[in-house]
Design a protein around this motif. Structure first.
Motif, PDB file in Angstrom:
ATOM      1  N   ASP A 209       0.842  -1.202   0.000  1.00 25.74           N
ATOM      2  CA  ASP A 209       0.000   0.000   0.000  1.00 25.74           C
ATOM      3  C   ASP A 209       0.881   1.258   0.000  1.00 25.74           C
ATOM      4  O   ASP A 209       0.586   2.246  -0.672  1.00 25.74           O
ATOM      5  N   GLU A 210       1.960   1.191   0.759  1.00 21.84           N
ATOM      6  CA  GLU A 210       2.829   2.355   0.915  1.00 21.84           C
ATOM      7  C   GLU A 210       3.658   2.620  -0.356  1.00 21.84           C
ATOM      8  O   GLU A 210       3.718   3.749  -0.847  1.00 21.84           O
ATOM      9  N   VAL A 211       4.275   1.547  -0.895  1.00 20.78           N
ATOM     10  CA  VAL A 211       5.227   1.767  -2.000  1.00 20.78           C
ATOM     11  C   VAL A 211       4.550   2.075  -3.334  1.00 20.78           C
ATOM     12  O   VAL A 211       5.184   2.652  -4.218  1.00 20.78           O
ATOM     13  N   VAL A 212       3.283   1.707  -3.510  1.00 17.02           N
ATOM     14  CA  VAL A 212       2.655   2.002  -4.814  1.00 17.02           C
ATOM     15  C   VAL A 212       2.229   3.472  -4.932  1.00 17.02           C
ATOM     16  O   VAL A 212       2.054   3.968  -6.053  1.00 17.02           O
TER      17      VAL A 212
ATOM     18  N   VAL B 105      -2.743  -1.213  -5.753  1.00 13.72           N
ATOM     19  CA  VAL B 105      -2.854  -0.302  -6.899  1.00 13.72           C
ATOM     20  C   VAL B 105      -4.278   0.265  -6.973  1.00 13.72           C
ATOM     21  O   VAL B 105      -4.476   1.474  -7.137  1.00 13.72           O
ATOM     22  N   ARG B 106      -5.248  -0.601  -6.811  1.00  6.03           N
ATOM     23  CA  ARG B 106      -6.659  -0.175  -6.897  1.00  6.03           C
ATOM     24  C   ARG B 106      -6.959   0.952  -5.899  1.00  6.03           C
ATOM     25  O   ARG B 106      -7.615   1.935  -6.244  1.00  6.03           O
ATOM     26  N   HIS B 107      -6.461   0.805  -4.671  1.00 11.93           N
ATOM     27  CA  HIS B 107      -6.825   1.769  -3.627  1.00 11.93           C
ATOM     28  C   HIS B 107      -5.872   2.950  -3.520  1.00 11.93           C
ATOM     29  O   HIS B 107      -6.267   4.017  -3.055  1.00 11.93           O
ATOM     30  N   HIS B 108      -4.597   2.752  -3.940  1.00 15.74           N
ATOM     31  CA  HIS B 108      -3.609   3.808  -3.651  1.00 15.74           C
ATOM     32  C   HIS B 108      -2.895   4.374  -4.875  1.00 15.74           C
ATOM     33  O   HIS B 108      -2.145   5.329  -4.741  1.00 15.74           O
ATOM     34  N   ALA B 109      -3.081   3.736  -6.055  1.00 18.20           N
ATOM     35  CA  ALA B 109      -2.399   4.258  -7.255  1.00 18.20           C
ATOM     36  C   ALA B 109      -3.251   3.938  -8.485  1.00 18.20           C
ATOM     37  O   ALA B 109      -2.794   3.252  -9.406  1.00 18.20           O
ATOM     38  N   PRO B 110      -4.494   4.438  -8.508  1.00 22.17           N
ATOM     39  CA  PRO B 110      -5.424   4.006  -9.556  1.00 22.17           C
ATOM     40  C   PRO B 110      -5.001   4.379 -10.982  1.00 22.17           C
ATOM     41  O   PRO B 110      -5.498   3.778 -11.937  1.00 22.17           O
ATOM     42  N   ASP B 111      -4.066   5.326 -11.134  1.00 26.31           N
ATOM     43  CA  ASP B 111      -3.639   5.697 -12.493  1.00 26.31           C
ATOM     44  C   ASP B 111      -2.367   4.970 -12.939  1.00 26.31           C
ATOM     45  O   ASP B 111      -1.887   5.178 -14.059  1.00 26.31           O
ATOM     46  N   CYS B 112      -1.820   4.167 -12.044  1.00 26.72           N
ATOM     47  CA  CYS B 112      -0.543   3.493 -12.337  1.00 26.72           C
ATOM     48  C   CYS B 112      -0.736   2.438 -13.438  1.00 26.72           C
ATOM     49  O   CYS B 112      -1.718   1.709 -13.443  1.00 26.72           O
TER      50      CYS B 112
ATOM     51  N   ARG C 257     -11.154  -4.354 -16.003  1.00 25.11           N
ATOM     52  CA  ARG C 257     -12.558  -4.208 -16.398  1.00 25.11           C
ATOM     53  C   ARG C 257     -13.408  -3.605 -15.278  1.00 25.11           C
ATOM     54  O   ARG C 257     -14.179  -2.674 -15.490  1.00 25.11           O
ATOM     55  N   ALA C 258     -13.224  -4.148 -14.063  1.00 24.57           N
ATOM     56  CA  ALA C 258     -14.100  -3.734 -12.959  1.00 24.57           C
ATOM     57  C   ALA C 258     -13.656  -2.439 -12.301  1.00 24.57           C
ATOM     58  O   ALA C 258     -14.487  -1.646 -11.866  1.00 24.57           O
ATOM     59  N   HIS C 259     -12.331  -2.227 -12.204  1.00 26.57           N
ATOM     60  CA  HIS C 259     -11.834  -1.081 -11.440  1.00 26.57           C
ATOM     61  C   HIS C 259     -11.030  -0.095 -12.286  1.00 26.57           C
ATOM     62  O   HIS C 259     -10.423   0.831 -11.756  1.00 26.57           O
ATOM     63  N   GLY C 260     -10.957  -0.361 -13.592  1.00 23.01           N
ATOM     64  CA  GLY C 260     -10.237   0.565 -14.476  1.00 23.01           C
ATOM     65  C   GLY C 260      -8.728   0.511 -14.323  1.00 23.01           C
ATOM     66  O   GLY C 260      -8.019   1.447 -14.714  1.00 23.01           O
ATOM     67  N   MET C 261      -8.193  -0.591 -13.754  1.00 27.70           N
ATOM     68  CA  MET C 261      -6.738  -0.675 -13.610  1.00 27.70           C
ATOM     69  C   MET C 261      -6.084  -0.726 -14.990  1.00 27.70           C
ATOM     70  O   MET C 261      -6.557  -1.430 -15.886  1.00 27.70           O
ATOM     71  N   ARG C 262      -5.011   0.037 -15.161  1.00 33.21           N
ATOM     72  CA  ARG C 262      -4.299   0.070 -16.452  1.00 33.21           C
ATOM     73  C   ARG C 262      -3.313  -1.090 -16.441  1.00 33.21           C
ATOM     74  O   ARG C 262      -2.295  -1.036 -15.751  1.00 33.21           O
ATOM     75  N   PHE C 263      -3.631  -2.128 -17.191  1.00 35.28           N
ATOM     76  CA  PHE C 263      -2.933  -3.410 -17.030  1.00 35.28           C
ATOM     77  C   PHE C 263      -2.470  -3.961 -18.369  1.00 35.28           C
ATOM     78  O   PHE C 263      -3.209  -3.948 -19.356  1.00 35.28           O
TER      79      PHE C 263
END
Ligand code: NAD
Length: 332
Positions: free
Chosen positions: A75-78, A118-125, A172-178
């Protein structure tokens, strides 16, 4: 410096498995391109984590010795990262069969912890996942394309598929750039050289440099696509610098020319100038997970990013021999 490398100037980049083979080679290239690089690595003894791997960039990167299964750490490093190259996972096919729950713990639960962070702390990563050719299993047709079905022959391969699919669900569900980059057999500097559980060509190099005998199973005729590590590093970089064509996609890499184990071994012995080989019957633990020929069509990735492998095997082996002769004490 190319436009693709300039893309990284000032970018914040996290690499899991950053002290291992692929992670450290990538970290060195990213620092050279001007990125601000953070590495996470659990330094689990079986794997290739090695402080010496990052010797050229030692004080230019932030290093966390920690596990991807540590949710608080992840959570911290992302936070604030532009890109995450997710490479730190369980890598041994053999150990995934003898200890499947351990493989699940790292490659399924651990990956989910990374994606949750990533979902909670870096959503644009942009998350670039190190997938593997092992996801396909025994090929029904060659050269393989990304549409080929995935029926792995070992638990490692199944969990690598699962972790890739989790990524696409989060996309798909959370918009993670993957993006998933399914990597083929890679060789070159900075690999662990202590055992042959994975990274077989590097292990053959060690045996040859020790003037030992390489055992080829069966008739040694099975074919593989190989990549020199600099070509894989470049593939990672291009994947990140072309988000317009890579986000939401899976690609695989492949070599310039498929070669049989026998031919490759003869090239290894010639490059090392020492060693021998023999043909031996398949051990059961290897036979049951063997995939047969793997020959890839990497044209989808070439169309998306312009990537092609550039280092021919003779040259890649020459550079590898030079590296391991020079730095042997750090790897043997
Ligand atoms: N090298 C190849 O030929 C190849 C081919 C296909 C796929 N891959 C994939 O690339 C990845 C890395 O391969 P590599 O060759 O660099 O291996 P490696 O063993 O050199 O590097 C992996 C690194 O990840 C670290 N790691 C393992 N579990 C971890 C955890 N729970 N938390 C944090 N760090 C952890 C290890 O300590 C090690 O430094 C693997 O996921 C593998 O599936 C590699």
């Amino acid at each position: 410096m190319s436009e693709d490398h300039r893309f990284y100037a000032g970018k914040k980049v996290l690499i899991t498995g950053g002290l291992g083979f692929l992670g450290s080679n990538l970290a060195i290239a990213l620092v050279k391109a001007g990125a601000r690089v953070t590495l996470v690595d659990a330094m689990i003894p079986l794997f290739g984590g090695n402080r010496f791997n990052i010797d050229p960039i030692g004080d230019e990167v932030e290093v966390h010795i920690g596990d991807i299964r540590d949710a608080e750490l992840m959570d911290e490093v992302v936070k604030g990262q532009d890109l995450l190259f997710h490479i730190g996972m369980q890598t041994s096919h053999i150990d995934s069969m003898s200890d499947p729950l351990w493989d699940i713990d790292i490659n399924c639960r651990g990956n989910m912890i990374v994606y949750e962070a990533v979902r909670h702390h870096a959503p644009d990563c942009h998350v670039i996942y190190a997938g593997t050719r092992g996801q396909y299993g025994v090929l029904r047709e060659t050269p393989v394309t990304e549409e080929h079905c995935m029926l792995p022959t070992d638990i490692y391969g199944v969990n690598k598929v699962a972790a890739e699919l989790y990524g696409f669900v989060y996309a798909r569900a959370h918009g993670m750039r993957f993006t998933s980059l399914r990597i083929s057999n890679t060789y070159g500097p900075r690999h662990q050289m202590k055992h042959g559980k994975y990274g077989i060509l590097n292990w053959f190099l060690r045996l040859a440099l020790d003037d030992a005998t390489i055992s080829l199973y069966g008739d040694g005729a099975q074919k593989r696509d190989y990549n020199y590590v600099d070509d894989v590093t470049e593939a990672f970089l291009l994947c990140g610098s072309h988000p317009e064509t890579t986000v939401g996609e899976a690609f695989h890499l492949g070599g310039d020319e498929p070669r049989s184990f026998k031919e490759t071994t003869e090239m290894v012995l010639a490059a090392a100038g020492s060693g021998h080989y023999e043909l031996t019957p398949w051990p059961d633990e290897r036979k049951s997970i063997e995939t047969g020929d793997f020959v890839a069509d990497h044209s989808k990735f070439t169309r998306a990013t312009g990537w092609t492998p550039t280092v021919e095997m003779e040259e890649g082996l020459r550079r590898s021999v030079e590296y391991y002769k020079k730095y042997r004490e750090h790897y043997w």
